[in-house]
Design a protein around this motif. Structure first.
Motif, PDB file in Angstrom:
ATOM      1  N   GLN A   1       0.865  -1.180   0.000  1.00 25.86           N
ATOM      2  CA  GLN A   1       0.000   0.000   0.000  1.00 25.86           C
ATOM      3  C   GLN A   1       0.899   1.226   0.000  1.00 25.86           C
ATOM      4  OE1 GLN A   1      -3.688   0.118   2.515  1.00 25.86           O
ATOM      5  NE2 GLN A   1      -2.445   1.513   3.696  1.00 25.86           N
ATOM      6  N   VAL A   2       0.551   2.211  -0.818  1.00 24.79           N
ATOM      7  CA  VAL A   2       1.293   3.472  -0.813  1.00 24.79           C
ATOM      8  C   VAL A   2       0.260   4.577  -0.611  1.00 24.79           C
ATOM      9  CG1 VAL A   2       2.878   4.984  -2.047  1.00 24.79           C
ATOM     10  CG2 VAL A   2       2.942   2.521  -2.466  1.00 24.79           C
ATOM     11  N   ASN A   3       0.297   5.198   0.565  1.00 20.42           N
ATOM     12  CA  ASN A   3      -0.709   6.204   0.948  1.00 20.42           C
ATOM     13  C   ASN A   3      -2.114   5.662   0.698  1.00 20.42           C
ATOM     14  OD1 ASN A   3       1.720   7.505   1.173  1.00 20.42           O
ATOM     15  ND2 ASN A   3       1.042   9.417   0.283  1.00 20.42           N
ATOM     16  N   ASN A   4      -2.829   6.204  -0.281  1.00 21.80           N
ATOM     17  CA  ASN A   4      -4.219   5.793  -0.493  1.00 21.80           C
ATOM     18  C   ASN A   4      -4.379   4.567  -1.382  1.00 21.80           C
ATOM     19  OD1 ASN A   4      -4.866   8.103   0.879  1.00 21.80           O
ATOM     20  ND2 ASN A   4      -5.399   9.270  -0.941  1.00 21.80           N
ATOM     21  N   GLU A   5      -3.319   4.146  -2.022  1.00 24.92           N
ATOM     22  CA  GLU A   5      -3.465   3.148  -3.097  1.00 24.92           C
ATOM     23  C   GLU A   5      -2.931   1.769  -2.711  1.00 24.92           C
ATOM     24  OE1 GLU A   5      -4.982   3.855  -5.896  1.00 24.92           O
ATOM     25  OE2 GLU A   5      -5.215   5.977  -5.414  1.00 24.92           O
ATOM     26  N   PHE A   6      -3.619   0.733  -3.223  1.00 24.28           N
ATOM     27  CA  PHE A   6      -3.169  -0.650  -3.081  1.00 24.28           C
ATOM     28  C   PHE A   6      -2.508  -1.095  -4.375  1.00 24.28           C
ATOM     29  CE2 PHE A   6      -4.572  -3.670   0.261  1.00 24.28           C
ATOM     30  CZ  PHE A   6      -4.815  -2.717   1.231  1.00 24.28           C
ATOM     31  N   TYR A   7      -1.435  -1.869  -4.255  1.00 27.88           N
ATOM     32  CA  TYR A   7      -0.776  -2.448  -5.427  1.00 27.88           C
ATOM     33  C   TYR A   7      -0.638  -3.952  -5.176  1.00 27.88           C
ATOM     34  CZ  TYR A   7       0.253   2.416  -6.420  1.00 27.88           C
ATOM     35  OH  TYR A   7       0.139   3.759  -6.664  1.00 27.88           O
ATOM     36  N   GLU A   8      -1.131  -4.737  -6.129  1.00 33.53           N
ATOM     37  CA  GLU A   8      -1.233  -6.186  -5.925  1.00 33.53           C
ATOM     38  C   GLU A   8      -0.366  -6.946  -6.933  1.00 33.53           C
ATOM     39  OE1 GLU A   8      -5.358  -6.121  -6.700  1.00 33.53           O
ATOM     40  OE2 GLU A   8      -5.899  -5.489  -4.671  1.00 33.53           O
ATOM     41  N   ARG A   9      -0.178  -8.258  -6.635  1.00 33.17           N
ATOM     42  CA  ARG A   9       0.605  -9.155  -7.491  1.00 33.17           C
ATOM     43  C   ARG A   9       1.911  -8.473  -7.925  1.00 33.17           C
ATOM     44  NH1 ARG A   9      -3.439 -12.918  -8.272  1.00 33.17           N
ATOM     45  NH2 ARG A   9      -5.462 -12.169  -8.927  1.00 33.17           N
TER      46      ARG A   9
ATOM     47  N   THR B   1       9.172  -7.123  -9.605  1.00 31.50           N
ATOM     48  CA  THR B   1      10.153  -6.028  -9.615  1.00 31.50           C
ATOM     49  C   THR B   1       9.859  -5.053 -10.757  1.00 31.50           C
ATOM     50  OG1 THR B   1      11.636  -7.466 -10.864  1.00 31.50           O
ATOM     51  CG2 THR B   1      12.008  -7.321  -8.496  1.00 31.50           C
ATOM     52  N   GLU B   2       9.364  -5.575 -11.877  1.00 35.36           N
ATOM     53  CA  GLU B   2       9.032  -4.680 -13.006  1.00 35.36           C
ATOM     54  C   GLU B   2       7.900  -3.724 -12.589  1.00 35.36           C
ATOM     55  OE1 GLU B   2       9.134  -8.038 -13.288  1.00 35.36           O
ATOM     56  OE2 GLU B   2      11.087  -8.125 -14.287  1.00 35.36           O
ATOM     57  N   ARG B   3       6.946  -4.291 -11.887  1.00 36.79           N
ATOM     58  CA  ARG B   3       5.810  -3.465 -11.451  1.00 36.79           C
ATOM     59  C   ARG B   3       6.271  -2.411 -10.430  1.00 36.79           C
ATOM     60  NH1 ARG B   3       0.904  -2.326 -11.193  1.00 36.79           N
ATOM     61  NH2 ARG B   3      -0.516  -2.837  -9.495  1.00 36.79           N
ATOM     62  N   ILE B   4       7.190  -2.787  -9.575  1.00 34.16           N
ATOM     63  CA  ILE B   4       7.728  -1.825  -8.594  1.00 34.16           C
ATOM     64  C   ILE B   4       8.377  -0.649  -9.339  1.00 34.16           C
ATOM     65  CG2 ILE B   4       9.552  -1.474  -6.857  1.00 34.16           C
ATOM     66  CD1 ILE B   4       7.333  -3.027  -5.646  1.00 34.16           C
ATOM     67  N   ASP B   5       9.179  -0.971 -10.370  1.00 32.09           N
ATOM     68  CA  ASP B   5       9.829   0.099 -11.147  1.00 32.09           C
ATOM     69  C   ASP B   5       8.786   1.066 -11.698  1.00 32.09           C
ATOM     70  OD1 ASP B   5      12.352  -0.850 -10.720  1.00 32.09           O
ATOM     71  OD2 ASP B   5      12.439  -2.005 -12.585  1.00 32.09           O
ATOM     72  N   GLN B   6       7.724   0.492 -12.260  1.00 35.12           N
ATOM     73  CA  GLN B   6       6.677   1.314 -12.859  1.00 35.12           C
ATOM     74  C   GLN B   6       5.980   2.175 -11.799  1.00 35.12           C
ATOM     75  OE1 GLN B   6       5.789   1.505 -16.278  1.00 35.12           O
ATOM     76  NE2 GLN B   6       4.853   3.310 -15.353  1.00 35.12           N
TER      77      GLN B   6
END
Ligand code: FES
Length: 193
Positions: free
Chosen positions: A153-161, A164-169
């Motif tokens: 979770q980053v502040n208000n948003e959830f990031y799933e699945r 490392t590529e997704r983290i970069d984005q």
């Protein structure tokens, strides 16, 4: 309730007095009145969220004492709540607080390598903030989205699945939005008013 009701002289780290505005005190009074007489402690979580959001982004001992005084509680009753929940910060945090779930299902699905990748990429350890004040990295317990592990979770948003590529984005997008006026606690406070 006014600032004159506060029993102590309490200060922020820049030596300005700890105090809500009259408008915020009025809103807090409304929150307290939602609960039966003598049960003002029930308003503690929302008042702590408001304090964190409106008094500098994290809870100092003086701010917690101020909240205790407003709710007629012992300071220890506030400390034990503020130190238990990971959404309360006791030190200054970055504009974006990255919270990676480390509980079982996320761990099995690779949250440890995700944390390591974030530490490498941001060049900080878990619990630290980048020198530019943009990112704080934390690990937390279950975020309630186990079926989509690994999750952060980053502040208000959830990031799933996460990968490392997704983290970069995600980091790229957050850097592009760094001028947006969104603080880590805004998601909570918007719900109370
Ligand atoms: S275990 Fe990570 S969201 Fe539940």
């Amino acid at each position: 309730m006014t600032t004159n009701d506060i029993k102590y002289n309490l200060y922020n780290r820049d030596n300005t007095p700890v105090a809500f505005s009259a408008a915020t005190l009025e809103k807090i009074g409304m929150l307290i009145r939602r609960y039966p007489e003598g049960q003002q402690k029930s308003a503690l979580l929302p008042v702590l969220h408001i304090a964190q959001e409106e008094l500098g982004g994290y809870l100092t001992v003086d701010i917690m004492d101020y909240v205790a005084s407003l709710l007629n509680l012992q300071p220890i009753e506030v400390y034990e709540v503020a130190t238990f929940y990971t959404m309360f910060y006791l030190e200054k945090v970055g504009k974006y607080v990255i919270e990676v779930c480390r509980t079982g299902p996320c761990s099995i699905m690779g949250s440890d390598p995700i944390v390591e990748y974030l530490e490498e990429t941001l060049r900080i350890r878990t619990g630290e903030t980048t020198p530019d004040g943009l990112f704080t990295l934390k690990t937390v317990e279950c975020l309630g989205a186990c079926g989509y592990a690994p999750v952060m979770q980053v502040n208000n948003e959830f990031y799933e699945r996460l990968t490392t590529e997704r983290i970069d984005q995600i980091l790229d997008d957050l850097r592009k939005n760094k001028d947006l006026d969104k603080s880590p606690g805004s998601r909570w406070v918007e719900k109370f008013y």
